[in-house]
Design an enzyme around this catalytic site. Structure first.
Site, PDB file in Angstrom:
ATOM      1  CG  HIS A 182      -4.668   9.758   0.498  1.00  0.00           C
ATOM      2  ND1 HIS A 182      -3.315   9.933   0.392  1.00  0.00           N
ATOM      3  CD2 HIS A 182      -4.843   9.088   1.663  1.00  0.00           C
ATOM      4  CE1 HIS A 182      -2.701   9.394   1.435  1.00  0.00           C
ATOM      5  NE2 HIS A 182      -3.614   8.891   2.217  1.00  0.00           N
TER       6      HIS A 182
ATOM      7  CG  ASP B 204      -1.812   1.216   1.303  1.00  0.00           C
ATOM      8  OD1 ASP B 204      -2.958   1.110   0.829  1.00  0.00           O
ATOM      9  OD2 ASP B 204      -1.377   2.263   1.817  1.00  0.00           O
TER      10      ASP B 204
ATOM     11  CE  LYS C 235      -3.900   4.810   0.844  1.00  0.00           C
ATOM     12  NZ  LYS C 235      -2.486   4.398   0.779  1.00  0.00           N
TER      13      LYS C 235
ATOM     14  CE1 TYR D 106       0.474   7.807   2.748  1.00  0.00           C
ATOM     15  CE2 TYR D 106       0.980   5.562   2.082  1.00  0.00           C
ATOM     16  CZ  TYR D 106       0.154   6.461   2.736  1.00  0.00           C
ATOM     17  OH  TYR D 106      -0.968   6.003   3.387  1.00  0.00           O
TER      18      TYR D 106
END
Length: 296
Positions: A109, A46, A76, A51
């Site tokens: 997200h 994931d 996401k 990120y």
């Protein structure tokens, strides 16, 4: 190991019951972490645009020597993507960053841009625009399943009532002491799989003496207890670690928590003091959709 078991999404796509979270793992370190996880046995990784480590995830998958088709990749859309064009560009951005021709699961997200998270506005129109881009990507095979993250009931109902494809997944913060039971029950009632990010409470659960005592009674770690708790709720946990030993331990959860202890865990209260993780690093950041540079 739990990594070998799977849930089935509403559209028939199978997803491993346990995944590796990669939040706060720097892109430069992510490839080796993902490679280690796959060697341990993980087949579900994931990540997210926010990120800033999608490139590392892709590198890690390629370095593992395991076929891409055997690995389930979730990413996401940046929370700020609230137009059809921006979301479409964002999907292409992730495909290039990952170096892949498809994404297994892509989520919106957040219902709000991070700078306005949970401030009252739902961004219904913008989320429908982003959802339409995901629906198009699903139809063309660029993604295999689509869903949402951090969405509340009203945000989900907006997509169900006005979209063409029903969301298949809702990824939420869920752990002992902070389990959104009503949202989980609602999501499940309309055919969605619920995923739990930070099932060990960003590490805060590891300091809980009560959880420690219960874990000891089963001969397991607190992290294993927390992960098993989510699984017995029918929720897919996404524990994050960069340590291969911890990865292996987190996947070794073939014990069963008793009904009495599950009741105790469901009633548990938590201070939700997440330490450094309280400063969620993507809040307030305006993600610009551009071509990914080599290395991230």
């Amino acid at each position: 190991m739990m990594v070998e078991e799977k849930f089935t999404l509403a559209n028939g796509v199978q997803i491993p019951k346990l995944g590796l979270g990669t939040w706060r793992i720097p892109d430069a370190d992510t490839a080796s972490v993902v490679r280690d996880a796959i060697r341990v046995g993980y087949r579900h990784i994931d990540t997210a645009q926010a990120y800033e480590n999608e490139h590392g995830v892709g590198e890690g998958v390629r370095a593992s020597g395991v076929s891409r088709d055997e690995i389930f990749i979730t990413t996401k859309l940046a929370a700020e993507c609230k137009t059809f064009a921006a979301a479409g560009d964002s999907i292409e951005w992730s495909l290039r960053a990952l170096g892949m021709d498809h994404i297994d699961l892509m989520l919106i997200h957040s219902p709000q841009p991070w700078a306005e998270f949970r401030e009252g506005k739902h961004f219904f129109e913008g989320n429908l625009e982003a959802w339409r881009a995901l629906e198009e990507a699903l139809a063309t095979g660029k993604v295999r399943a689509i869903g949402v993250s951090n969405f509340e009931r009203a945000d989900i109902e907006n997509l169900f009532d006005n979209g063409s494809v029903a969301p298949m997944v809702n990824q939420v913060l869920a752990h002992v002491g902070n389990t959104p039971f009503d949202l989980i029950d609602y999501s499940r009632s309309i055919g969605m799989l619920v995923e739990a990010y930070s099932p060990v409470a960003h590490g805060a659960a590891l300091k809980d003496a009560r959880l420690g005592a219960m874990a000891e009674s089963y001969g397991v770690s607190i992290a294993q207890l927390c992960i098993r708790y989510c699984l017995q709720l029918g929720v897919l946990p996404l524990p994050k670690t960069a340590n291969a030993t911890h990865m292996r331990d987190n996947a070794s959860v073939d014990f069963v928590i008793s009904d009495a202890d599950m009741s105790t865990l469901k009633r548990a209260e938590s201070s939700t003091d997440y330490g450094e993780a309280n400063a969620f690093p993507v809040f307030g950041k305006k993600r610009q959709v551009t071509d990914p540079e080599p290395g991230g």
